[in-house]
Structure formats: C-alpha cells, structure tokens
Design a protein around this motif. Structure first.
Motif, PDB file in Angstrom:
ATOM      1  N   ARG A 205      87.445 118.189  22.704  1.00  0.00           N
ATOM      2  CA  ARG A 205      86.921 117.059  23.802  1.00  0.00           C
ATOM      3  C   ARG A 205      88.074 116.664  24.606  1.00  0.00           C
ATOM      4  NH1 ARG A 205      82.703 115.609  26.682  1.00  0.00           N
ATOM      5  NH2 ARG A 205      82.480 113.125  26.686  1.00  0.00           N
ATOM      6  N   SER A 206      89.426 116.197  24.182  1.00  0.00           N
ATOM      7  CA  SER A 206      90.546 115.877  24.982  1.00  0.00           C
ATOM      8  C   SER A 206      90.702 116.976  25.867  1.00  0.00           C
ATOM      9  CB  SER A 206      91.702 115.502  24.050  1.00  0.00           C
ATOM     10  OG  SER A 206      92.905 115.073  24.839  1.00  0.00           O
ATOM     11  N   ALA A 207      90.677 118.369  25.452  1.00  0.00           N
ATOM     12  CA  ALA A 207      91.014 119.538  26.259  1.00  0.00           C
ATOM     13  C   ALA A 207      89.867 119.455  27.455  1.00  0.00           C
ATOM     14  CB  ALA A 207      90.928 120.605  25.700  1.00  0.00           C
ATOM     15  N   GLY A 208      88.900 119.041  27.234  1.00  0.00           N
ATOM     16  CA  GLY A 208      87.604 119.079  28.295  1.00  0.00           C
ATOM     17  C   GLY A 208      87.827 118.252  29.321  1.00  0.00           C
ATOM     18  N   LEU A 209      88.307 116.693  28.830  1.00  0.00           N
ATOM     19  CA  LEU A 209      88.410 115.832  29.735  1.00  0.00           C
ATOM     20  C   LEU A 209      89.813 115.955  30.479  1.00  0.00           C
ATOM     21  CD1 LEU A 209      87.827 113.011  26.984  1.00  0.00           C
ATOM     22  CD2 LEU A 209      86.234 113.729  28.932  1.00  0.00           C
ATOM     23  N   ARG A 210      90.540 116.301  29.993  1.00  0.00           N
ATOM     24  CA  ARG A 210      92.086 116.655  30.731  1.00  0.00           C
ATOM     25  C   ARG A 210      91.741 117.638  31.886  1.00  0.00           C
ATOM     26  NH1 ARG A 210      97.426 116.000  30.514  1.00  0.00           N
ATOM     27  NH2 ARG A 210      97.310 114.285  28.852  1.00  0.00           N
ATOM     28  N   PHE A 211      90.880 118.617  31.375  1.00  0.00           N
ATOM     29  CA  PHE A 211      90.527 119.787  32.256  1.00  0.00           C
ATOM     30  C   PHE A 211      89.732 119.327  33.560  1.00  0.00           C
ATOM     31  CE2 PHE A 211      88.033 123.149  34.140  1.00  0.00           C
ATOM     32  CZ  PHE A 211      88.912 124.301  34.202  1.00  0.00           C
TER      33      PHE A 211
ATOM     34  N   LEU B   3      82.609 120.538  34.429  1.00  0.00           N
ATOM     35  CA  LEU B   3      84.067 120.898  34.429  1.00  0.00           C
ATOM     36  C   LEU B   3      84.567 120.517  32.788  1.00  0.00           C
ATOM     37  CD1 LEU B   3      85.211 119.831  37.692  1.00  0.00           C
ATOM     38  CD2 LEU B   3      85.394 122.001  36.746  1.00  0.00           C
ATOM     39  N   ILE B   4      83.942 119.332  32.357  1.00  0.00           N
ATOM     40  CA  ILE B   4      84.338 118.945  31.118  1.00  0.00           C
ATOM     41  C   ILE B   4      83.714 119.633  30.008  1.00  0.00           C
ATOM     42  CG2 ILE B   4      84.114 117.245  29.183  1.00  0.00           C
ATOM     43  CD1 ILE B   4      84.022 115.016  31.171  1.00  0.00           C
ATOM     44  N   LYS B   5      82.765 120.410  29.987  1.00  0.00           N
ATOM     45  CA  LYS B   5      82.101 121.242  28.956  1.00  0.00           C
ATOM     46  C   LYS B   5      82.604 122.674  29.191  1.00  0.00           C
ATOM     47  CE  LYS B   5      79.338 120.111  26.463  1.00  0.00           C
ATOM     48  NZ  LYS B   5      79.871 119.290  25.473  1.00  0.00           N
ATOM     49  N   TYR B   6      83.114 122.978  30.504  1.00  0.00           N
ATOM     50  CA  TYR B   6      83.600 124.379  30.534  1.00  0.00           C
ATOM     51  C   TYR B   6      85.206 124.218  30.035  1.00  0.00           C
ATOM     52  CZ  TYR B   6      85.890 128.340  33.014  1.00  0.00           C
ATOM     53  OH  TYR B   6      86.308 129.873  33.283  1.00  0.00           O
ATOM     54  N   GLY B   7      85.963 123.018  30.212  1.00  0.00           N
ATOM     55  CA  GLY B   7      87.127 122.888  29.690  1.00  0.00           C
ATOM     56  C   GLY B   7      87.213 123.033  28.074  1.00  0.00           C
ATOM     57  N   GLU B   8      86.131 122.526  27.555  1.00  0.00           N
ATOM     58  CA  GLU B   8      86.048 122.449  26.087  1.00  0.00           C
ATOM     59  C   GLU B   8      85.788 123.776  25.476  1.00  0.00           C
ATOM     60  OE1 GLU B   8      82.622 119.961  25.043  1.00  0.00           O
ATOM     61  OE2 GLU B   8      83.747 117.920  25.591  1.00  0.00           O
TER      62      GLU B   8
END
Length: 463
Positions: free
Chosen positions: A107-113, A78-83
């Motif tokens: 990176r922040s966008a992936g973590l938040r996702f 999910l983190i990588k997909y958000g990135e």
C-alpha cells in the motif's frame, strides 16, 4: 457515475505525462482488468462513485470527481498501478511472502508512486512557467470557487516570497523524503499553533499543513472530501500553502481545513472554504482495515480556526463557512447563524466548540487581551443561561456540555481572568444553578492556588 469513457480519459491524461504508465493502464483497460461498475450498481453506500481495478472496488471521492473530472480517477489508478508493480517485485524475489504481512508495504509503495508522479507533474508545470509570473493561473485546482479577492492567510506577497528555482529544489527533495511526521514530541515545537483534545482525552495539534512525503501519502490514503494531493501541491505552487491547516493526532493527519480571506466592500471575512475529517468518509473510502475515526476532529479544527482568527489575524470582521444543508444543525449547535441558503456566520462559540476553544486556551502561552475579554463575556453568558431549567432531552444534553465547558474554566492552567469570571458568576447565581456547588468543589480540587484562595475569599464575602 463512472463510465469506461471517463476511465479512458483519465488514462489518456496520465499518458500525456507518462506514456509508459499510460500504455500499461490502457492495456489493462482493454483486457478488462480495469473496468467501470455495472450499470445496476454505480455507487458505493449509495453515495460514492467507484470503478474496478483487478476486480477490486476503488472508491472515488464524489465531490472531487464532480468538480475536477478525472483527477481523482487518475490518482486512484496510479496508486493501484504502483501497488501492482510492488507485488510483481515481491513475486520476482521469490521469497513466498505472505501478502497479509507485506500489505502495508504494498500500500505504501502505491501511495508513494502516485505522490511522486504528482510531484513530477507539478515540477513540469513549474519549469514550463519559469519567467512567466502570470503563470500562477495555470494551477486552477487551488483556486476557490468564488471570484473574491484572495490573499494568503499569512503572506501578502504569495509565491513571490519564494523563487521558482527554490520551489523546484524543494519539490525535487520532496520526492526522496523519507521522514515521518514528528509533531508534538517536543513541548516547544514551533510547528504547533494550538494544542487541544479530541475523542475526550486524546492530545491533538493544530498546525499548518506540513509538506513532506509522509503527509502527502497520508492525505492520499485518507481520501477525504475536498482534499487530494494535486490540490495540496497546487496550493504550494500558487503561494497559498499557508492557508492549509491540519489536525494531527499521534503523527496522523485526521482532519484538514483550507482558509481564505475574502474582501466584502470595506471589511474582510475569514472564510472556511473546506473542512474535512476522516470521520466524514464513507465506509468504502475508509477501507476495511481502517481504524475507527476519532470524534471531535471537526470541532477541534473549528476551534483552531477561531483562535487563529482572534489571536493571530488582525482586522477580520467575521468567520464564515459554506456547508451543505444536512450539516447545518451541527454548525448551528456550535454557535453559527444562517445567512442565506448555505452560508453560516459564527456569532458566539457555544457547546462543544466553546469547550474545545477553552481546552486550547488552557494550553496556549500567548493570548491577546482581546481574546480573554471575549471569552469572559461568553462564559458569563453561558453561566447565566444555566439558571434556566432544562426540560427536553436536547436541552439537558446541551446543559451538560455547558457544565463541561465551565469546568475547563476552573482548571489550574486556565488564565486567572477566565477562572475568576466563572467563579464570580457561579457564586452570584448559586441559588438558581443546581450544579454550582459541584462546580465549586471541582474548582477547589483542580484550580490554581490563586483561584482557590479567590474562591474562599469570595465565598466568605458572599455570606
């Protein structure tokens, strides 16, 4: 090891919650953008598991993978997909941005996702369980391994103190939370339980884990052993959130511990179920751009747990931790004693743990008399041990730590009872302790006026 079949299971789990995301990930797996590592190279650093996402190595925490199957893989996907979504968004804007400049934003966008996805998953389970009080068992990731009776460290009633409706409202707000951690800027910050130091002189704060988007994203990025976002949210759902504590340095979470109270017949134990720090991560999980981990965070957490036990909790007989064989010597040097193959019980704090406790005591306003008396006895024993001459390098190193701990007793913010016991015993054994004169001079320079006067009076009396 992580095989394609395991990655497929993780994607299927995501699909059940978010079909659109699962479909996209399944397509990426099918064309090879997501893949398992070659059979000849299954681990990173010989320890951590990993898989490939668009030819990038994605490490997976070994402990969580072994105990919770696909959970860490789901979160990493999910983190990588958000990135990836954020990169596509930036490309569509057509501003020809340098990814090195916006790397943190991606990176922040992936973590938040990922965190938002986990919050939605927690909300779905919570809404499903409305009207079913027994449904707290639906959140097993927060349950310790043992079958002992468990109680929230600070709350006897668990989740019953907060309605499910209130919790749903809190989680909905959490998804849109944009606040950053703000710990320690106010001297009277009520969130801070204890103050201390790590890495020799860097201020650190022992607090209950603060549930906000920033803290959850930090934990997701830290990728520490034992702790992950679903575990933290499950603790919240089960009413065990007050059993989670963190070490915060410069608004960064650098260590976490999860405590439970165990009932052993007619007495209670404070059990350190999990302790993890950034220093415990492998180089792969830390990432190439990570800052060097701070020293002493684990000791700081143990010091906070000890002071919490002695100064806040009542009726608990002992502090117990469960650790791997490789780490036993570290805990034994801090005063723990073995009980069986993996269980360690704290006898008397010593070494760096004692020093860290004393630093916290020097910054603590409300101390119970019991704590003062116990520390007095420990200091007296430590100074008495200085009469013995150190022979080996190990003994010399341990002696230096004791000297540093004694110095903490001789500072102006130290409770006068502790300073007096230190001075009295240094004068008593001054002929047998070579460092006694040096320590007296240190006290005359750094101690409070009351202790300086006490030293002069005591020294005159001893002549």
């Amino acid at each position: 090891m992580i095989k394609r079949e395991i990655i497929k299971q993780a994607i299927d789990a995501i699909s059940r919650r978010s079909p659109d995301i699962g479909y996209s990930l399944d397509e990426m797996l099918g064309v090879g953008l997501i893949d398992a590592p070659p059979k000849s190279d299954m681990t990173v650093d010989g320890d951590e598991f990993w898989f490939l996402f668009e030819n990038q190595i994605v490490p997976v925490t070994k402990y969580v993978y072994i105990h919770e199957a696909t959970v860490p893989i789901e979160q990493s996907l999910l983190i990588k997909y958000g990135e990836t979504l954020k990169k596509q968004e930036l490309e569509d804007e057509g501003n020809h941005l340098d990814y090195r400049v916006v790397a943190r934003e991606i990176r922040s966008a992936g973590l938040r996702f990922m965190v938002t996805h986990e919050i939605d998953y927690a909300l779905a389970r919570l809404r499903e369980s409305l009207g079913r009080p027994e449904s707290r068992a639906d959140f097993p990731s927060a349950a310790p391994r043992s079958k002992d009776r468990i109680r929230s460290t600070f709350s006897k009633t668990g989740r019953n103190t907060v309605s499910y409706q209130d919790l749903i409202l809190f989680l909905e707000k959490l998804k849109h939370d944009s606040r950053c951690l703000d710990i320690g800027k106010d001297e009277a910050d009520p969130a801070i339980l204890f103050r201390g130091l790590v890495d020799i002189s860097i201020p650190a704060y022992f607090i209950r884990f603060p549930y906000c988007m920033d803290s959850l994203m930090q934990v997701a990025e830290a990728n520490m052993e034992f702790f992950h976002v679903r575990f933290l949210l499950n603790c919240l759902l089960r009413g065990l959130e007050r059993n989670l504590f963190a070490c915060v340095v410069q608004q960064r979470i650098v260590g976490l511990t999860y405590l439970i109270i165990k009932y052993r017949g007619f007495y209670k134990q404070l059990y350190g179920e999990y302790i993890a720090t950034l220093r415990g991560r492998s180089a792969a999980r830390a990432g190439p751009s990570s800052e060097p981990p701070l020293k002493g965070v684990g000791t700081f957490l143990l010091a906070g747990v000890w002071l919490l036990w002695k100064n806040v909790l009542v009726g608990i007989k002992e502090l117990v931790i469960d650790t791997e064989v490789e780490a036993r010597h570290v805990y034994e040097s801090a005063g723990f004693q073995s009980r069986g193959l993996s269980v360690l019980v704290l006898n008397r704090p010593k070494g760096y743990l004692l020093k860290s406790i004393l630093v916290m005591i020097n910054n603590c306003r409300d101390l119970r008399l019991k704590v003062i008396k116990e520390i007095e006895a420990i200091i007296k024993r430590q100074i008495k041990a200085l009469r013995k001459k150190a022979k080996s390098d190990g003994e010399k190193s341990a002696r230096k730590v004791v000297i540093e701990a004694v110095k903490e007793c001789l500072k102006s913010r130290t409770p006068p009872e502790l300073s007096k016991i230190a001075v009295t015993n240094l004068l008593r054994y001054k002929k047998k302790i070579p460092e006694s004169e040096e320590l007296m001079q240190f006290a005359l320079k750094h101690a409070s006026g009351e202790i300086k006067a006490y030293i002069r009076h005591a020294a005159g009396t001893c002549r």
